[in-house]
Design an enzyme around this catalytic site. Structure first.
Site, PDB file in Angstrom:
ATOM      1  N   SER A 146       0.821  -1.219   0.000  1.00  0.00           N
ATOM      2  CA  SER A 146       0.000   0.000   0.000  1.00  0.00           C
ATOM      3  C   SER A 146       0.852   1.264   0.000  1.00  0.00           C
ATOM      4  O   SER A 146       0.319   2.374   0.029  1.00  0.00           O
ATOM      5  CB  SER A 146      -0.917   0.020   1.233  1.00  0.00           C
ATOM      6  OG  SER A 146      -1.779  -1.084   1.193  1.00  0.00           O
ATOM      7  N   THR A 193       3.897   1.364   2.099  1.00  0.00           N
ATOM      8  CA  THR A 193       4.525   1.401   3.424  1.00  0.00           C
ATOM      9  C   THR A 193       5.933   1.991   3.385  1.00  0.00           C
ATOM     10  O   THR A 193       6.316   2.757   4.273  1.00  0.00           O
ATOM     11  CB  THR A 193       4.638  -0.036   3.994  1.00  0.00           C
ATOM     12  OG1 THR A 193       3.522  -0.796   3.524  1.00  0.00           O
ATOM     13  CG2 THR A 193       4.677  -0.042   5.486  1.00  0.00           C
ATOM     14  N   HIS A 220       1.725  -5.005   9.643  1.00  0.00           N
ATOM     15  CA  HIS A 220       0.576  -5.314   8.775  1.00  0.00           C
ATOM     16  C   HIS A 220      -0.512  -6.015   9.596  1.00  0.00           C
ATOM     17  O   HIS A 220      -1.492  -6.510   9.033  1.00  0.00           O
ATOM     18  CB  HIS A 220       0.999  -6.263   7.647  1.00  0.00           C
ATOM     19  CG  HIS A 220       1.917  -5.657   6.611  1.00  0.00           C
ATOM     20  ND1 HIS A 220       1.720  -4.407   6.075  1.00  0.00           N
ATOM     21  CD2 HIS A 220       3.024  -6.159   5.984  1.00  0.00           C
ATOM     22  CE1 HIS A 220       2.667  -4.170   5.164  1.00  0.00           C
ATOM     23  NE2 HIS A 220       3.464  -5.205   5.098  1.00  0.00           N
ATOM     24  N   ARG A 248      -4.574   1.776  -0.038  1.00  0.00           N
ATOM     25  CA  ARG A 248      -4.387   2.063  -1.464  1.00  0.00           C
ATOM     26  C   ARG A 248      -5.470   1.340  -2.235  1.00  0.00           C
ATOM     27  O   ARG A 248      -5.994   0.306  -1.783  1.00  0.00           O
ATOM     28  CB  ARG A 248      -2.993   1.546  -1.862  1.00  0.00           C
ATOM     29  CG  ARG A 248      -2.517   1.939  -3.220  1.00  0.00           C
ATOM     30  CD  ARG A 248      -1.131   1.353  -3.478  1.00  0.00           C
ATOM     31  NE  ARG A 248      -0.582   1.846  -4.732  1.00  0.00           N
ATOM     32  CZ  ARG A 248       0.521   1.380  -5.300  1.00  0.00           C
ATOM     33  NH1 ARG A 248       1.203   0.404  -4.721  1.00  0.00           N
ATOM     34  NH2 ARG A 248       0.949   1.875  -6.437  1.00  0.00           N
ATOM     35  N   SER A 264       0.638  -4.632  -7.635  1.00  0.00           N
ATOM     36  CA  SER A 264       1.930  -4.476  -6.969  1.00  0.00           C
ATOM     37  C   SER A 264       2.327  -5.776  -6.253  1.00  0.00           C
ATOM     38  O   SER A 264       3.468  -6.223  -6.317  1.00  0.00           O
ATOM     39  CB  SER A 264       1.835  -3.311  -5.970  1.00  0.00           C
ATOM     40  OG  SER A 264       3.067  -3.073  -5.364  1.00  0.00           O
ATOM     41  N   TYR A 309      -3.033   6.331  -0.217  1.00  0.00           N
ATOM     42  CA  TYR A 309      -1.842   6.518  -1.066  1.00  0.00           C
ATOM     43  C   TYR A 309      -2.160   7.547  -2.165  1.00  0.00           C
ATOM     44  O   TYR A 309      -1.354   8.426  -2.454  1.00  0.00           O
ATOM     45  CB  TYR A 309      -1.480   5.158  -1.673  1.00  0.00           C
ATOM     46  CG  TYR A 309      -0.301   5.113  -2.620  1.00  0.00           C
ATOM     47  CD1 TYR A 309       0.982   4.852  -2.138  1.00  0.00           C
ATOM     48  CD2 TYR A 309      -0.466   5.289  -3.995  1.00  0.00           C
ATOM     49  CE1 TYR A 309       2.074   4.771  -3.006  1.00  0.00           C
ATOM     50  CE2 TYR A 309       0.612   5.217  -4.866  1.00  0.00           C
ATOM     51  CZ  TYR A 309       1.882   4.961  -4.369  1.00  0.00           C
ATOM     52  OH  TYR A 309       2.950   4.880  -5.245  1.00  0.00           O
ATOM     53  N   GLY A 339       5.670   3.079  -8.495  1.00  0.00           N
ATOM     54  CA  GLY A 339       5.255   4.130  -7.574  1.00  0.00           C
ATOM     55  C   GLY A 339       4.234   5.087  -8.166  1.00  0.00           C
ATOM     56  O   GLY A 339       4.293   6.294  -7.944  1.00  0.00           O
TER      57      GLY A 339
HETATM   58  P1  PAP Z   1       5.541  -3.561   1.594  1.00  0.00           P
HETATM   59  O1  PAP Z   1       4.109  -3.800   1.963  1.00  0.00           O
HETATM   60  O2  PAP Z   1       6.221  -4.821   1.126  1.00  0.00           O
HETATM   61  O3  PAP Z   1       6.304  -2.810   2.619  1.00  0.00           O
HETATM   62  P2  PAP Z   1       4.991  -1.189   0.129  1.00  0.00           P
HETATM   63  O4  PAP Z   1       6.088  -0.228   0.350  1.00  0.00           O
HETATM   64  O5  PAP Z   1       3.745  -1.013   0.916  1.00  0.00           O
HETATM   65  O6  PAP Z   1       5.523  -2.661   0.273  1.00  0.00           O
HETATM   66  O7  PAP Z   1       4.534  -1.107  -1.383  1.00  0.00           O
HETATM   67  C1  PAP Z   1       5.416  -0.949  -2.446  1.00  0.00           C
HETATM   68  C2  PAP Z   1       4.747  -0.004  -3.417  1.00  0.00           C
HETATM   69  O8  PAP Z   1       5.019   1.343  -3.002  1.00  0.00           O
HETATM   70  C3  PAP Z   1       5.314  -0.166  -4.804  1.00  0.00           C
HETATM   71  O9  PAP Z   1       4.234   0.123  -5.681  1.00  0.00           O
HETATM   72  P3  PAP Z   1       4.178  -0.361  -7.201  1.00  0.00           P
HETATM   73  O10 PAP Z   1       4.438  -1.822  -7.225  1.00  0.00           O
HETATM   74  O11 PAP Z   1       2.786  -0.022  -7.663  1.00  0.00           O
HETATM   75  O12 PAP Z   1       5.202   0.423  -7.919  1.00  0.00           O
HETATM   76  C4  PAP Z   1       6.393   0.896  -4.794  1.00  0.00           C
HETATM   77  O13 PAP Z   1       6.813   1.289  -6.079  1.00  0.00           O
HETATM   78  C5  PAP Z   1       5.691   2.013  -4.073  1.00  0.00           C
HETATM   79  N1  PAP Z   1       6.635   2.993  -3.515  1.00  0.00           N
HETATM   80  C6  PAP Z   1       7.804   2.748  -2.873  1.00  0.00           C
HETATM   81  N2  PAP Z   1       8.405   3.898  -2.551  1.00  0.00           N
HETATM   82  C7  PAP Z   1       7.625   4.899  -2.988  1.00  0.00           C
HETATM   83  C8  PAP Z   1       7.720   6.324  -2.949  1.00  0.00           C
HETATM   84  N3  PAP Z   1       8.766   6.930  -2.415  1.00  0.00           N
HETATM   85  N4  PAP Z   1       6.711   7.040  -3.488  1.00  0.00           N
HETATM   86  C9  PAP Z   1       5.647   6.424  -4.038  1.00  0.00           C
HETATM   87  N5  PAP Z   1       5.494   5.097  -4.118  1.00  0.00           N
HETATM   88  C10 PAP Z   1       6.472   4.329  -3.591  1.00  0.00           C
END
Ligand code: PAP
Length: 347
Positions: free
Chosen positions: A92, A94, A156, A179, A187, A245, A315
């Site tokens: 989402s 994180t 989580h 999100r 994702s 998000y 992202g």
């Molecule tokens: P997690 O649950 O494993 O910690 P999490 O960080 O929640 O993962 O999700 C990753 C998503 O956040 C990715 O989305 P996408 O697959 O649609 O690209 C990742 O690209 C996005 N993400 C990570 N860093 C950022 C950032 N700085 N700004 C915006 N989106 C981000």
């Protein structure tokens, strides 16, 4: 057919690859006690996207390792009123939220424009540790008493499975990030396929979609998770800040200011004026472009063995349009409509 550790090891042996150990995140049963194995054998079981099986506990789905860690966290974790918890369902955003809150709360100690800010050398997941994925995993009981306040944690874990001391505290703060389920699903599908070993093959989009819609995904059902926190945030808005998000993407300045107020560290007049506006500096530091291009996030790994790069894909909002069929879109929209009916929540 399900993969398992022995099968993979045998395949690797046949290929002459005996030396590389499996990454920690794929070790499902290594550190699971006999007692815990017999406990989970009585729980409902479903096929996972990454773990062979997920088990249902208090209405939500966990891998054996993360369930053991969650239960250990429930037993041992003692909240402080000054604690801040960043909560979300997987994928989402994180990583982004961790970077933002860490820089916001620590901005006096670590000015966001400084060259050696911790975020330039450390992945956000190592700065704000997950309770169940990092601190309490594999029967560890971490020494978190010595951490200075405010302690930042993430999780989580669904609301009603949080440690009692977190739910009972009237002063600790929870920031919940959610999100759009279509982007979450896409994702998640990319992430789990990236983490699967070659031997496991790719999980098809259609199979993963069915698992997600049926709620059998890590910490799923997605909708129930979001709804628990949404309802709690309406009852207790001073304790739970519910953030989307998509809103953070659309108006990061506004939501950063709201987060600063919620966490009782509002921007001062000096921080809001001048050439270096604090909010701009934080957002620049935490932007997808900046974080994903850092050496640590291009080539580093978490202690679990997951590459930091895996947390930065695109992202963006709306990438689901590139993957989902019309039928899939309709199905996810229908589930959201049904699950969120009457709650006032729209994702
Ligand atoms: P997690 O649950 O494993 O910690 P999490 O960080 O929640 O993962 O999700 C990753 C998503 O956040 C990715 O989305 P996408 O697959 O649609 O690209 C990742 O690209 C996005 N993400 C990570 N860093 C950022 C950032 N700085 N700004 C915006 N989106 C981000």
């Amino acid at each position: 057919m399900h993969w398992n550790r022995q099968k993979i090891m045998n395949q690797r042996k046949m290929c002459g690859e005996t030396s590389t150990p499996l990454p920690k995140y794929l070790l499902q049963e290594e550190k699971i006690s006999q007692e815990f194995k017999s406990f989970i054998s009585n729980l409902p079981k479903g096929k996972g996207m990454l773990a062979s099986y997920l088990h249902q506990y208090q209405g939500f789905w966990y891998s054996p390792r993360l369930l053991q860690a969650t239960i250990s966290c429930l037993k041992h974790f003692q909240a402080r009123d000054s604690d801040v918890f960043l909560v979300s369902t997987p994928k989402s955003g994180t990583t982004w939220l961790k970077a933002i809150i860490f820089s916001l709360v620590n901005r006096k100690k670590y000015p966001p424009s400084s060259e050696n800010h911790p975020l330039t050398l450390t992945n956000p997941h190592d700065l704000v540790p997950f309770l169940e994925i990092k601190l309490y995993v594999d029967n560890q009981v971490p020494d978190i008493e010595s951490l200075p306040s405010p302690r930042l944690f993430s999780t989580h874990i669904p609301y009603f499975s949080l440690p009692e001391s977190v739910r009972d505290s009237h002063a600790c703060k929870i920031v919940y990030l959610c999100r759009n389920p279509k982007d979450v699903f896409v994702s998640l599908w990319h992430f789990t396929n990236r983490l699967r070993l070659k031997e496991m093959g790719t999980n098809s989009l259609a199979d993963a979609f069915d698992q997600f819609c049926n709620g059998v995904s890590l910490f799923g059902p997605f909708w129930d998770h979001v709804l628990q926190y949404w309802n709690q945030s309406k009852e207790n808005p001073d304790k739970i800040f519910f953030l989307k998000y998509e809103d953070l993407k659309r108006d990061p300045q506004y939501y950063l200011r709201r987060l600063a107020e919620f966490l009782e560290c509002p921007f001062s007049a000096e921080e809001a004026e001048g050439i270096f506006v604090m909010a701009d500096e934080i957002l620049k530091l935490c932007s997808f472009e900046n974080l994903s291009s850092l050496e640590i996030n291009q080539n580093g790994k978490l202690s679990s063995g997951v590459e930091n790069q895996a947390f930065f894909r695109r992202g963006e909002v709306g990438d689901w349009e590139n993957y989902l069929t019309d039928e899939m879109i309709d199905k996810l929209d229908e589930i959201s409509e049904y699950k969120f009916a009457g709650s006032g929540l729209v994702l």
